[in-house]
Motif scaffolding. Structure first.
Motif, PDB file in Angstrom:
ATOM      1  N   VAL A  82      -4.353  -5.969   5.153  1.00  0.00           N
ATOM      2  CA  VAL A  82      -5.799  -5.738   5.052  1.00  0.00           C
ATOM      3  C   VAL A  82      -6.076  -4.353   4.487  1.00  0.00           C
ATOM      4  CG1 VAL A  82      -7.944  -5.472   6.369  1.00  0.00           C
ATOM      5  CG2 VAL A  82      -6.363  -7.320   6.935  1.00  0.00           C
ATOM      6  N   THR A  83      -5.353  -3.373   4.993  1.00  0.00           N
ATOM      7  CA  THR A  83      -5.550  -1.992   4.540  1.00  0.00           C
ATOM      8  C   THR A  83      -5.142  -1.840   3.076  1.00  0.00           C
ATOM      9  OG1 THR A  83      -5.096  -1.202   6.783  1.00  0.00           O
ATOM     10  CG2 THR A  83      -5.026   0.424   5.018  1.00  0.00           C
ATOM     11  N   GLY A  84      -3.976  -2.365   2.723  1.00  0.00           N
ATOM     12  CA  GLY A  84      -3.502  -2.251   1.351  1.00  0.00           C
ATOM     13  C   GLY A  84      -4.403  -2.956   0.353  1.00  0.00           C
ATOM     14  N   THR A  85      -4.836  -4.157   0.702  1.00  0.00           N
ATOM     15  CA  THR A  85      -5.700  -4.921  -0.199  1.00  0.00           C
ATOM     16  C   THR A  85      -7.028  -4.201  -0.415  1.00  0.00           C
ATOM     17  OG1 THR A  85      -4.692  -7.002   0.550  1.00  0.00           O
ATOM     18  CG2 THR A  85      -6.851  -7.138  -0.521  1.00  0.00           C
ATOM     19  N   SER A  86      -7.611  -3.677   0.651  1.00  0.00           N
ATOM     20  CA  SER A  86      -8.890  -2.959   0.544  1.00  0.00           C
ATOM     21  C   SER A  86      -8.746  -1.716  -0.325  1.00  0.00           C
ATOM     22  CB  SER A  86      -9.376  -2.552   1.937  1.00  0.00           C
ATOM     23  OG  SER A  86      -9.479  -3.648   2.801  1.00  0.00           O
ATOM     24  N   ALA A  87      -7.684  -0.954  -0.084  1.00  0.00           N
ATOM     25  CA  ALA A  87      -7.486   0.301  -0.811  1.00  0.00           C
ATOM     26  C   ALA A  87      -7.233   0.041  -2.301  1.00  0.00           C
ATOM     27  CB  ALA A  87      -6.331   1.083  -0.197  1.00  0.00           C
ATOM     28  N   ILE A  88      -6.389  -0.909  -2.609  1.00  0.00           N
ATOM     29  CA  ILE A  88      -6.072  -1.206  -4.015  1.00  0.00           C
ATOM     30  C   ILE A  88      -7.321  -1.689  -4.749  1.00  0.00           C
ATOM     31  CG2 ILE A  88      -4.778  -2.770  -5.538  1.00  0.00           C
ATOM     32  CD1 ILE A  88      -2.507  -2.621  -3.432  1.00  0.00           C
ATOM     33  N   SER A  89      -8.121  -2.515  -4.095  1.00  0.00           N
ATOM     34  CA  SER A  89      -9.351  -3.009  -4.704  1.00  0.00           C
ATOM     35  C   SER A  89     -10.278  -1.857  -5.093  1.00  0.00           C
ATOM     36  CB  SER A  89     -10.068  -3.952  -3.738  1.00  0.00           C
ATOM     37  OG  SER A  89     -11.274  -4.424  -4.293  1.00  0.00           O
ATOM     38  N   LEU A  90     -10.465  -0.906  -4.177  1.00  0.00           N
ATOM     39  CA  LEU A  90     -11.361   0.215  -4.453  1.00  0.00           C
ATOM     40  C   LEU A  90     -10.771   1.189  -5.465  1.00  0.00           C
ATOM     41  CD1 LEU A  90     -13.073   0.961  -1.038  1.00  0.00           C
ATOM     42  CD2 LEU A  90     -14.206   0.617  -3.213  1.00  0.00           C
ATOM     43  N   ILE A  91      -9.461   1.377  -5.452  1.00  0.00           N
ATOM     44  CA  ILE A  91      -8.829   2.251  -6.451  1.00  0.00           C
ATOM     45  C   ILE A  91      -9.089   1.709  -7.856  1.00  0.00           C
ATOM     46  CG2 ILE A  91      -6.617   3.037  -7.376  1.00  0.00           C
ATOM     47  CD1 ILE A  91      -5.589   3.122  -4.465  1.00  0.00           C
TER      48      ILE A  91
END
Length: 486
Positions: A82-91
């Protein structure tokens, strides 16, 4: 009552993280409105217009992912994904925006009538701010409010310090020292404001960079689609909120005669800031309760706690509302320093009440967040935005910023009632409507009497405040003692 203990602790620290930085930032208003710092009221109006676009674009660049992160972080066992997916999306989305904005900066500047040199600074700030959305959300989700507070306070302290340096100290230093004379540029005040903001945002990202160093870059496309589905109504609601909150400045700039528009916006924006006390309280409360709403959704009888939370909010909010109104003309001496801005003081009680209604709305919104009906938040917010735009379009030319203030109040009040109406159907919560209505209505009537009927008569104003405090204490003394123990 024990179920509220974590709420009060987190709200206290998140309150510190929100109230103190914003109070430091709040000091910028006296700085900007001091004669000789900015060249005119109109120049402050120009700054206010640019920050209005900031608010809108910050919402667009977050696109509801912060709220989606909270929901899925508490809902899913695989928190790493969840954390990785959210961060990559915003990056990815942040850098895409950054590239497109710089590529078309001249066209953007022409479209919104803002100097391209400010566009460049704004684009950099928006990028840096977008990259810390998930790191800050992760700190809140992991219940690490102290680090959250320290970084937030550091950000605004740097911003404030650099504003004071650039706008007050640099001019004097340039006269005495050749080095500072090279740095100093006359008539560069607006650029200095955004340069200070840019440096503060860069330092904030630097302090939050350990999140990206330890992040496991795992992207789950199926999960991402589910998060976007949850988030897009939040985005729509956020855009609508930004329209309610700041778009009136843009409309004032477009609809008023050019020779007075920025001056009117400057006066309105400065006096609007006196309502910051309600905004700070509501924001700190929201930051504390949002994780609480999600984490206690499966607890035994959570509705009872949600009802208590709203009662506390309304009681405290009513006291803040009436107190600020009674002493508004005292506060303006410290906040809005120049008399050139005071013509717009009429809006202060209106904006305070509007933000009070907004705070109640955020408390009521628990029903659609924990039942995954976020589309209702979007619907309600769009209704508010339509009301805001309609009233502004119809009445700005005749009533100027007074129409904008009333539009904000009507929009937030309607949103509050709509959220209650739909919440009663989909997720009934046993609110004490008589007590809530009494506090809201009583503080409104007393505020109206103090400001519009007996303005300047502190015997009447303070008497009304004491009477109201006595009434609240009589009804809430047992709960107040319990809260103080927590």
């Amino acid at each position: 009552m024990s179920g509220l203990k974590s709420l009060f602790k987190q709200t206290a620290i998140y309150g510190l993280a929100t109230v103190l930085p914003r109070m430091l930032s709040f000091l910028l208003v006296p700085l900007y409105t001091t004669e000789g710092v900015l060249s005119s009221v109109a120049e402050y109006g120009q700054v206010s217009i640019i920050f209005s676009y900031f608010v809108l674009l910050n919402v667009v660049l977050a696109y509801g992912m912060e709220t989606a992160f909270f929901r899925f972080f508490n809902k899913h066992d695989d928190k790493r994904t969840v954390t990785g997916t959210s961060a990559i999306s915003l990056i990815f989305s942040s850098f895409l925006f950054f590239a497109l904005a710089l590529l078309f900066q001249d066209q953007i500047a022409e479209l919104i009538s803002i100097d391209v040199k400010y566009i460049k600074l704004v684009v950099w700030i928006l990028l840096l701010d977008a990259l810390v959305i998930i790191p800050f959300a992760w700190l809140r989700a992991k219940a690490r409010p102290m680090r959250y507070a320290v970084v937030k306070i550091l950000n605004v302290a740097i911003n404030l310090g650099l504003n004071v340096f650039f706008l007050l100290a640099l001019k004097d230093l340039a006269r005495e020292n050749t080095f500072f004379d090279v740095i100093y540029r006359p008539d560069f005040e607006i650029s200095y404001i955004f340069i200070a903001n840019l440096i503060a945002s860069a330092v904030t990202l630097l302090f939050m960079s350990p999140f990206y160093l330890q992040l496991q870059y795992v992207f789950n496309k199926v999960l991402w689609k589910k998060m976007l589905k949850y988030a897009y109504p939040v985005l729509i609601a956020g855009v609508a909120f930004s329209v309610n909150e700041t778009f009136d400045r843009i409309l004032l700039a477009e609809m008023l005669p050019p020779d007075i528009a920025e001056t009117q916006i400057g006066m309105y924006s400065a006096c609007y800031k006196i309502a910051v006390f309600m905004t700070l309280f509501a924001t700190a409360y929201r930051l504390g309760i949002e994780p609480f709403f999600f984490s206690h959704a499966k607890a035994e009888n959570p509705q009872k706690n949600y009802a208590r939370i709203l009662e506390f909010f309304v009681a405290l909010g009513a006291i803040i509302f009436l107190s600020v109104v009674v002493f508004a003309d005292v506060l303006k001496l410290f906040i809005v320093r120049s008399e050139a801005y005071w013509q717009a003081m009429w809006v202060v009680p209106i904006i305070l009440l509007a933000n009070f209604c907004l705070g109640i709305y955020h408390n009521l919104s628990v029903w659609y967040k924990i039942t995954d009906r976020t589309k209702f938040g979007a619907y309600i917010s769009v209704v508010g935005a339509i009301i805001t735009l309609t009233i502004n379009f119809l009445f700005i030319k005749e009533f100027s910023y007074k129409a904008s203030a009333v539009a904000t109040l009507v929009a937030y009040a309607v949103m509050m009632f709509l959220s209650f109406f739909f919440g009663r159907k989909y997720y009934p919560i046993p609110y004490n409507l008589k007590k809530i209505g009494f506090y809201l209505g009583g503080s409104t009537v007393f505020s109206w009497l103090s400001f519009y009927e007996f303005r300047g008569n502190y015997v009447v104003g303070i008497t009304l405040l004491i009477v109201f405090l006595g009434i609240v204490y009589k009804f809430e003394q047992d709960k107040i003692k319990q809260v103080l123990k927590l």
